[in-house]
Structures are given as C-alpha cells and as structure tokens.
Enzyme design. Structure first.
Site, mmCIF file in Angstrom:
data_model
loop_
_atom_site.group_PDB
_atom_site.id
_atom_site.type_symbol
_atom_site.label_atom_id
_atom_site.label_comp_id
_atom_site.label_asym_id
_atom_site.label_seq_id
_atom_site.Cartn_x
_atom_site.Cartn_y
_atom_site.Cartn_z
ATOM 1 N N HIS A 374 12.498 -9.473 -1.694
ATOM 2 C CA HIS A 374 11.673 -10.254 -0.759
ATOM 3 C C HIS A 374 11.794 -9.814 0.683
ATOM 4 O O HIS A 374 11.186 -10.429 1.555
ATOM 5 C CB HIS A 374 12.027 -11.742 -0.823
ATOM 6 C CG HIS A 374 11.643 -12.393 -2.099
ATOM 7 N ND1 HIS A 374 10.424 -13.010 -2.285
ATOM 8 C CD2 HIS A 374 12.312 -12.517 -3.263
ATOM 9 C CE1 HIS A 374 10.370 -13.493 -3.518
ATOM 10 N NE2 HIS A 374 11.497 -13.207 -4.137
ATOM 11 N N LYS A 565 5.997 -21.304 10.958
ATOM 12 C CA LYS A 565 6.846 -20.498 10.071
ATOM 13 C C LYS A 565 8.251 -20.510 10.656
ATOM 14 O O LYS A 565 8.460 -21.002 11.758
ATOM 15 C CB LYS A 565 6.322 -19.063 9.982
ATOM 16 C CG LYS A 565 6.104 -18.417 11.366
ATOM 17 C CD LYS A 565 5.594 -16.988 11.259
ATOM 18 C CE LYS A 565 4.142 -16.888 10.878
ATOM 19 N NZ LYS A 565 3.855 -16.005 9.783
ATOM 20 N N ARG A 566 9.241 -19.986 9.928
ATOM 21 C CA ARG A 566 10.582 -19.903 10.476
ATOM 22 C C ARG A 566 10.575 -19.087 11.775
ATOM 23 O O ARG A 566 9.733 -18.197 11.958
ATOM 24 C CB ARG A 566 11.530 -19.237 9.455
ATOM 25 C CG ARG A 566 11.944 -20.163 8.335
ATOM 26 C CD ARG A 566 12.759 -21.314 8.832
ATOM 27 N NE ARG A 566 14.081 -20.894 9.232
ATOM 28 C CZ ARG A 566 15.200 -21.212 8.585
ATOM 29 N NH1 ARG A 566 15.168 -21.975 7.512
ATOM 30 N NH2 ARG A 566 16.353 -20.804 9.023
ATOM 31 N N LYS A 571 9.064 -12.120 13.558
ATOM 32 C CA LYS A 571 7.800 -12.852 13.422
ATOM 33 C C LYS A 571 7.097 -13.007 14.777
ATOM 34 O O LYS A 571 5.946 -13.404 14.844
ATOM 35 C CB LYS A 571 8.051 -14.215 12.772
ATOM 36 C CG LYS A 571 8.576 -14.111 11.335
ATOM 37 C CD LYS A 571 8.827 -15.480 10.729
ATOM 38 C CE LYS A 571 9.545 -15.440 9.395
ATOM 39 N NZ LYS A 571 8.655 -15.120 8.252
ATOM 40 N N THR A 673 3.268 -16.010 3.119
ATOM 41 C CA THR A 673 2.477 -16.868 2.235
ATOM 42 C C THR A 673 1.761 -17.932 3.065
ATOM 43 O O THR A 673 0.723 -18.445 2.651
ATOM 44 C CB THR A 673 3.369 -17.538 1.167
ATOM 45 O OG1 THR A 673 4.586 -17.982 1.788
ATOM 46 C CG2 THR A 673 3.706 -16.576 0.054
ATOM 47 N N LYS A 677 -2.112 -19.703 2.962
ATOM 48 C CA LYS A 677 -2.413 -21.143 3.018
ATOM 49 C C LYS A 677 -3.392 -21.451 4.143
ATOM 50 O O LYS A 677 -4.309 -22.260 3.984
ATOM 51 C CB LYS A 677 -1.119 -21.944 3.193
ATOM 52 C CG LYS A 677 -0.189 -21.833 1.967
ATOM 53 C CD LYS A 677 1.246 -22.266 2.265
ATOM 54 C CE LYS A 677 2.182 -21.761 1.171
ATOM 55 N NZ LYS A 677 3.607 -21.828 1.567
HETATM 56 C C1 475 Z 1 9.667 -12.997 3.183
HETATM 57 N N1 475 Z 1 15.044 -15.232 2.443
HETATM 58 C C2 475 Z 1 8.199 -13.330 3.177
HETATM 59 C C3 475 Z 1 8.570 -14.538 1.029
HETATM 60 O O1 475 Z 1 8.185 -13.507 -1.086
HETATM 61 C C4 475 Z 1 7.703 -13.517 1.745
HETATM 62 C C5 475 Z 1 17.041 -13.839 2.409
HETATM 63 C C6 475 Z 1 18.418 -13.788 2.443
HETATM 64 C C7 475 Z 1 19.139 -14.925 2.517
HETATM 65 C C8 475 Z 1 18.467 -16.118 2.581
HETATM 66 N N2 475 Z 1 17.116 -16.168 2.546
HETATM 67 C C9 475 Z 1 16.422 -15.056 2.454
HETATM 68 C C10 475 Z 1 14.128 -14.271 2.424
HETATM 69 O O2 475 Z 1 14.408 -13.121 2.417
HETATM 70 C C11 475 Z 1 12.727 -14.704 2.432
HETATM 71 O O3 475 Z 1 12.424 -15.894 2.476
HETATM 72 N N3 475 Z 1 11.830 -13.745 2.382
HETATM 73 C C12 475 Z 1 10.407 -14.070 2.409
HETATM 74 O O4 475 Z 1 9.934 -14.144 1.078
HETATM 75 C C13 475 Z 1 8.184 -14.718 -0.425
HETATM 76 O O5 475 Z 1 6.394 -13.983 1.740
HETATM 77 O O6 475 Z 1 7.482 -12.294 3.783
HETATM 78 O O7 475 Z 1 10.141 -12.945 4.508
#
Ligand code: 475
Length: 839
Positions: A374, A565-566, A571, A673, A677
């Site tokens: 991700h 968003k976060r 970002k 995502t 939305k």
């Molecule tokens: C992306 N979270 C989005 C979304 O695929 C993408 C990582 C390490 C530790 C704790 N949390 C994380 C993420 O990496 C994360 O939320 N990634 C997001 O996943 C779904 O749409 O671009 O930033």
C-alpha cells in the site's frame, strides 16, 4: 400474552416474527420490546443512546437469520474462503449501512417517525468503530462490503482495539488528541465467541530435544502466553442473503498464569501479568504511512495472526478438510506487511506442531498467501531489528533464517555470481544494525504481489521491489482500489441517489458501470438544473453544520474546495495553503479584484508524534483566523478546519464538494480512495498524475479533470540533477510573497519563530517539491476559478465525472481479485426459517 399451546395460536403470536418481521408495525413493536427488555427503560426516561441501542438490536435480530444461514451453508459445503488479514478495519457506523443493505431504511424511518423519533438523530448517536488510520483500514472495510455483496465466502481477521484512532480536538489552532472510548456505551453489533478462544505464545527461547520417539525436534519455551477471544460482527451484502463475518481478537490473560501466581502468593504479579496481556489489544497505533518499531506493535501482529491461523485450522478440522488442503480451503490476503509474520507462523504450526516436513510445509505456505503493498514511502516499509524480533519471536526468527537460506540459494541459481543482488535481496538487512525486511518476506512467501493502482504497481516493479520482480515476474499484478457505493453514495448522499434513480433506475448500486447511462442526460437543461439545485441543498446542509460547529458563515454559492485526508507532508496540504495565501495577497494588493469566491474546507488528523504535520494544521487555522476576519476579503474567501475527520464525518462532507484536492507529489500516493469518493459525488478533481488520479482522469476525460504538476519521471529527474527550491522562491514573486508572509509572522501575531520549521523545510530541501509544483498549481487553480464562473459548464463536468466513475466500485476490485488469483466462487445463500437444530 398467553403462551402458544395449540397450532392455531402459534401462527398468531409467533415470537420469531418480532425478531424477523419487516413491516412498520412489527418494527415498532420489536423496538419497544428491545427498549424495555434489553435497555431496561421506558420511553419517558430513555436517553437517545437507549433509543439507538433498541433500534440497533431490532436491526441485528433481522440480520441474524442471514448470518446463521450463511455460516451453516459455508460449513456444510466447506466453501473455499478468502481470509482477509488486516491490522486495521475502519468500519464506520454500522446501523445506517445495515439498514441500506437489508433494504429496510424506509420502513425503519417511518417506524421511528410514528414513534416520534428522528432516524437521522439516532444514526448520529452511534460511536463509530475507528479501528484504522486511513486509506488502508477503510479499503479493508469497503472490501468486506463488496465480498458480501458478491456472495464470496470470506472472513475478515483483525484486532479488537479497545481504543481506536484518537478523537481530534482543536485548541488554539493546534491538534489535541483525545482517547477514543468507542466501547464505553456498549457495542450491539458484536457477539463474543469465547468457546473459540486460542492461546498465543510470546518470548522465551528455543531448545533442541529428543521427542518420545528419540527424534530431535525444536521446542519453543515461551515466557508469556496470552489468550485471544474472538468477537464477531456480521457483514451484510447489499440485497443478498449473504452475511459474512468480521472476526476481531481481544487479548486477555490466560487463567493458568493467574492460578500459578496466586498459588505462589504473588498476587500483584498476577495482576501485572493480566495487565501486560490485555495491553496487546489496548490501542491502535495512530501512524498512517509510517512504521513504528515498537515491541508492542510486533506483539499485536503475531497475536492476531496466530489467533487467525489457528482459527482457520479449527474450521478445517470441523469441516473435515485435511491440513494438506490448506491452500484449497483458504486464500490469505495480507493487507500490507502488518500481518506478514503469518508466513513464519504458518510454517511453525505445520512443521513444529503438526510434524510436517519443511518442503511440504513450504509448498503449502507459498500457495496460501497473497500480499498487497500500500505504500512506497521508505519510512512505512516495516523492518524489525533482529534483537527485538528474536526476543519476542525466537522460533520465528530461526524459521526466517531458514527461509532466507533456501531463498538465497534460489537467487544464486537464477543469477550466478551476483553477490550484490544477494545482499540487496536478503530477508535480513545487514548494512548496519541487522533488520528483518518484512516486505521481502511477504514477497518470498506469497504467490501473488499486488499494488493498488496501475502507476503504483509499475513503480513497485521498477523501484522498491525491482529485484523481486526480476526474480518472480509472474507474481506481480495490479489491483486498482475501489470504494463501496452503498456507504459512499446510497447512505451518504440520498439526494444524489434519488436523482440518479429517477433517471437511470437503481441498478447502478450493484453495477456501478450503469452510471454511464447518465451521459444521455447531460444535454438536458432541466436535468442540469436539478443537478445544480441538488448540490446547493447539500452545500446548505454542510453550511449549517459549519455554522453550528465553528460559528463561521459560509456562502453556499462559493466553490466548496475540499481537502480531507490524513495530514502528511507528501499529501501537501501546505501547497493548498500557499494557494489560499496567494489569493489573499492578490486581494490585499487590489481589494477590488474580481475573484471567484471559494470556501476552503480541511479535515484530517496528524499522527500525534508528527510535528510538522501538526504545524500544518496550526498554519491552516492561523491563516483562517486572518482571512476570515479581514474586511478587505469581503467574505470572498473562507478557510475552515473541520475537526475530527472520521468515517461519519467523511460521509457528510464528500457530497458537498465542488472541487476535490488530490495534490500529492507524483509517485508518493499509492492510490488514494478519497479521490474516488469525491468524484463519485460529483466533485471535479484538481490533481497530480499520482496513484489512481491517473486512472480517474483516463475515465472521466482530460477535459473534466484539472491536471497540474511534475510527473513521477520529472520528479526523479529533478531530484537527480539537484533540486534547488530556493531558485523557485527567488524567481516567482507570488511564491516569494506567500512564503515571506508565513515567515514574517503575518499569520502568527508577529511571531516569526512559530512557522520557521515549516519554512525551513520548504526553502531547505523541500523533499516533496511544493515549490517546483507551485506555479503549475496556481495557474491551474486560476483555470478552475474561471471554469466555475461558467456554472453550466461546471455542472456538465460534474455529471460526466459521476457518469464515468463506474470503474472505481470496490465490487470491480473484488471481482478482479477473485478472477485473477483468489479463484473463489460465489456461494448462494438460501434463507431458511431456522438453521436445522440437528447436526
Ligand atoms: C495509501 N498505512 C493510499 C490506501 O490502498 C491507498 C502503513 C504503515 C503503518 C501504518 N499504516 C500504514 C498505509 O500505508 C496506508 O494507509 N496506505 C494507503 O493505502 C489503500 O489508497 O494511497 O497511502
């Protein structure tokens, strides 16, 4: 009421009808009954929460039949099942979604009305389970919705955090974190299943000893054992009989440890042990897109992973499926690397506990796992220091060494004499302090590796996992993310749905490509008028909410320009702020300037330890304080920070957007995502060629999307040639003035120190290249302002965005996963009155 004692009376007073009936009358009766018998209240003294609980139980009763029938059918057929392992499930409120998916929203609405209650108020009462940070956790929740809607046998496995993501308050413009006590009023949607509890070992050491047959074996002697108790929540499909399960594990102390301590008189020691055990599922780590190398976090990972694997084995045993058939019975999807200790844990279970030979166990393991990546951000790639890992999981570390040894032999075979490649690909990073590289472990132990948008997958192959792509090209594939239209359109935007349904029927809810049919109406002026009116009504609702919560007046005819968003530097919320300041500076230089009125809305949380992200929140609030009060502005610009962005709030805000800000540095946002939305609710995107923006633009058409900024290649090239943010600052007077005003203390009561760290980041190395993208962003925003003045043109763009977003349903994503590598079929659920009492 008399008890039924003859067949005639049975039909009249069947108790089950109060538990299952869907008529308004039955719903009212059941509601009153639950208020009385479960909440123990009569209406005159019941609180809003009592009413909410009574309604929640009424709805839960109505889905139990689906749930039990589904479980019974899967069990009887021993259906092939997707096990979705995720450290986060950001579910959001359950009541409204269950009403939609059961198809009883209108009946319940009427029932409440007749009882003098307001369904919308009761929906507001629900404390949402915020068991996730952002994108990754919410994606897991959307996928569960689609899996159930597509009737795919599946189980979500995760952690039942006692405290989810913190609530955000704003004090003096700064973020303040408040503990999320989501369970304090009780959770009507979960059922504990203590009979399926399992034990998990931690710590200690390993020993090589002979077993009863004289064969040498490795024994793990842990120094801690905790118990995992499963809590199940039903996941309904939309208008199907399927109700799958989300199974979350709560950690508790194992009784025997208490007894031992009590026996030895160590009372406080026993209580301490209990606290240590329960701490494991106490709190969600609040970092998005960044890994925390904390012992407790690793304990959480092995805890829920081990519980889940043992649960799968219990299910196989109950269904009489031999262990050798594990990969036929389950496909385990790893939601990022957070559950990737499942790979050595499954090996340990098979080899140590079921005495399977290594090769056979490895064959099973390799065929069972699939891994989704991700993020490409280096700080988010999990690596565990060998010392910490070995202390908590001594046996797993040995297993990883063995996997690594065999893996490196394989690499050597495929790429002889390439020692640098061996060093690069080793599961153990030996460049300094030694680490286990979890993404590499996930690649070696899985048969499929996927990214979450086309560009992201390409970058994985080119960059972060390039060596693994060369080693195993056949494992790599893309699965572009999607979102559920049930929650993010039907539930959150009833006005849009009514309008859509009046034109194209309601098939789109299950087949989002049906939205295409809207294109036929884009030239209909009456339809465009309705569309515009609808948007205005939604914006009025949000304006009322803003007035109520912040006391700021906003103009509903202004453009609602939203970034929600976060908070993270990549970002680039602060790029958005530079635009606001630029507009403000133009007004200050020429108060009569003709400017398109805008309302800038921000929402999002920053990780509590991420100082710069928190400073960006403070900057937004500080700029708002000036801009919103300056009489020269004449209400043409408003800046509003809406606190505590969560799923409930997201549902409220997405429908109101005119403009969606998706402005990350190219190559940094894996997919996004929120971008989907917004567009599905008729917002136009201003965005970079990053993540799924690329595909959204392809679908809606370049003429209906505001593109700006460097491409990924240009970002790489500029880095390489030596990026000098200072040059951009010197060359562009508008940029210079915007930054100078932040630096001078203009927005901080004359204090130049407050935002200095932020200014230093930008003028120093500007890692995320805001200054390089500034001019392109501002010019594009000027085009956006121009376009908004032609409201008819804007409405056409809005309609075409919705019409062409069909690809971004999570149903499409899940279908892709099923067909491409899960290889799992839908199972139709027949609704029987009761599940047979006899086995
Ligand atoms: C992306 N979270 C989005 C979304 O695929 C993408 C990582 C390490 C530790 C704790 N949390 C994380 C993420 O990496 C994360 O939320 N990634 C997001 O996943 C779904 O749409 O671009 O930033």
């Amino acid at each position: 009421q008399t008890l039924p004692n003859s067949s005639e009376t049975v039909t009249e007073v069947r108790v089950e009808d109060d538990r299952t009936g869907l008529s308004v009358e039955t719903l009212k009766r059941a509601f009153a009954d639950n208020l009385f018998y479960i909440q123990g209240k009569f209406p005159q003294i019941a609180s809003k929460n009592d009413f909410y609980m009574a309604l929640a139980y009424t709805v839960r009763d109505r889905l139990l039949r689906r749930w039990l029938n589904t479980a019974e059918t899967y069990s009887r057929n021993a259906s092939r099942t997707v096990a979705y392992l995720s450290a986060e499930f950001l579910m959001g409120p359950q009541l409204g979604n269950n009403l939609i998916n059961l198809g009883i929203y209108d009946q319940v609405n009427q029932a409440m009305q007749e009882l003098g209650l307001d369904l919308r108020e009761l929906l507001e009462e629900e404390e949402e389970p915020g068991l996730g940070n952002g994108g990754l956790g919410r994606l897991a929740a959307c996928y569960l919705d689609s899996l159930a809607t597509l009737e795919i046998p599946s189980l979500g496995y995760g952690i039942r955090y006692e405290f989810g993501i913190f609530d955000q308050d704003i004090k003096d413009g700064w973020q303040v974190e408040i503990t999320d006590k989501w369970l304090s009023a009780g959770n009507p949607w979960e059922l504990p299943r203590p009979e399926w509890s399992v034990e998990v070992k931690l710590g200690g050491h390993t020993e090589k000893r002979a077993d009863e047959h004289g064969n040498f074996k490795i024994y793990w002697v842990p120094n801690q054992v905790v118990k995992g108790i499963p809590y199940d929540t039903p996941i309904l499909g939309y208008k199907t009989n399927t109700a799958n399960t989300l199974r979350l594990w709560k950690a508790e102390a194992v009784e025997s440890f208490d007894f031992y301590a009590f026996d030895s008189g160590d009372y406080l020691g026993a209580v301490h042990q209990k606290t240590v055990s329960e701490n494991i599922s106490k709190v969600l780590y609040p970092n998005d897109n960044s890994a925390q190398g904390k012992e407790l976090r690793l304990a959480q990972q092995i805890f829920f992973v081990s519980c889940s694997l043992k649960d799968m084995m219990r299910i196989m045993e109950q269904q009489k499926v031999p262990l050798e058939q594990f990969p036929e019975k389950f496909v385990i999807q790893l939601n990022d690397t957070h559950p990737s200790v499942a790979i050595p844990e499954l090996m340990r279970l098979l080899v140590d506990e079921y005495d399977m030979p290594w090769e056979k166990a490895w064959g099973i393991t390799k065929q069972s796992f699939a891994y989704t990546n991700h993020t490409l951000l280096p700080e988010a790639l999990e690596r565990w220091p060998i010392g910490l890992f070995g202390k908590m999981l001594p046996r797993h570390l040995e297993i990883i060494y063995e996997i690594n040894k065999r893996f490196l032999d394989e690499v050597r075979m495929k790429f002889p004499d390439d020692t640098d490649r061996l060093r690069r690909m080793s599961l153990i990073d030996e460049s300094g302090e030694r680490y286990v590289r979890m993404a590499f472990l996930a690649c070696v132990g899985s048969y499929s590796i996927n990214g979450v948008a086309a560009l992201h997958t390409e970058l994985l192959k080119k960059d972060v996992l390039h060596d693994f792509y060369e080693m195993y090209p056949e494992k790599f594939n893309n699965k572009t993310n999607g979102v559920t239209p049930r929650r993010f359109m039907v539930l959150s935007n009833p006005r849009l749905c009514r309008l859509l349904n009046s034109k194209i029927g309601d098939e789109w809810i299950k087949n989002l490509y049906e939205l295409k049919k809207l294109e036929a109406f884009v030239e209909d002026p009456e339809f465009r008028r309705q569309w515009r009116e609808m948007k205005l009504e939604i914006k009025q609702d949000v304006a009322d909410y803003i007035k109520k919560t912040t006391d700021i007046d906003v103009n509903v005819n202004s453009m609602f320009d939203i970034q929600a968003k976060r908070f993270h530097e990549y970002k680039r919320q602060h790029l958005n702020v530079l635009h606001i300041i630029t507009l403000y500076n133009r007004i200050k230089a020429n108060p009569d300037i003709d400017i398109t009125p805008r309302t800038f809305l921000f929402g999002g949380k920053a990780a509590p330890g991420y100082y710069i992200a928190k400073l960006i929140i403070k900057l937004i609030n500080s700029v708002g304080d000036i801009v919103n009060r300056d009489p020269d502005v004449r209400d043409r610009l408003k800046v509003v920070f809406l606190k505590d962005f969560n799923v409930k709030f997201a549902q409220r805000i997405y429908p109101s957007a005119d403009l969606s800000e998706q402005i990350s540095t190219a190559g940094k946002e894996a997919s996004g995502t929120g971008n989907m939305k917004f567009a599905l609710n008729g917002a136009i995107t201003i965005g970079t060629l990053d993540g799924a923006n690329v595909e959204i633009r392809e679908e809606v058409g370049a003429e209906n999307f505001f593109l700006f900024g460097l491409t990924t290649e240009e970002v790489y090239a500029l880095k390489k040639e030596g990026y000098q943010p200072w040059e951009y600052y010197q060359k562009d007077p508008e940029l210079k003035l915007a930054i100078d005003r932040i630096a001078s203390g203009f927005f901080s009561h004359g204090d130049p120190k407050l935002f200095k760290p932020l200014v230093d980041h930008l003028l120093g190395n500007d890692q995320y290249m805001l200054l390089a993208d500034y001019r392109s962003y501002i010019d594009t925003q000027d085009r956006v302002s121009e376009a908004y003045r032609d409201i008819d043109r804007w409405v056409r763009m809005s309609i075409l965005n919705v019409a062409r977003m069909g690809k971004f349903s999570s149903d499409r994503s899940i279908r892709d996963y099923c067909e491409d590598f899960w290889k799992v079929q839908p199972v139709n659920i027949e609704l029987k009155e009761y599940v047979q009492a006899t086995a």
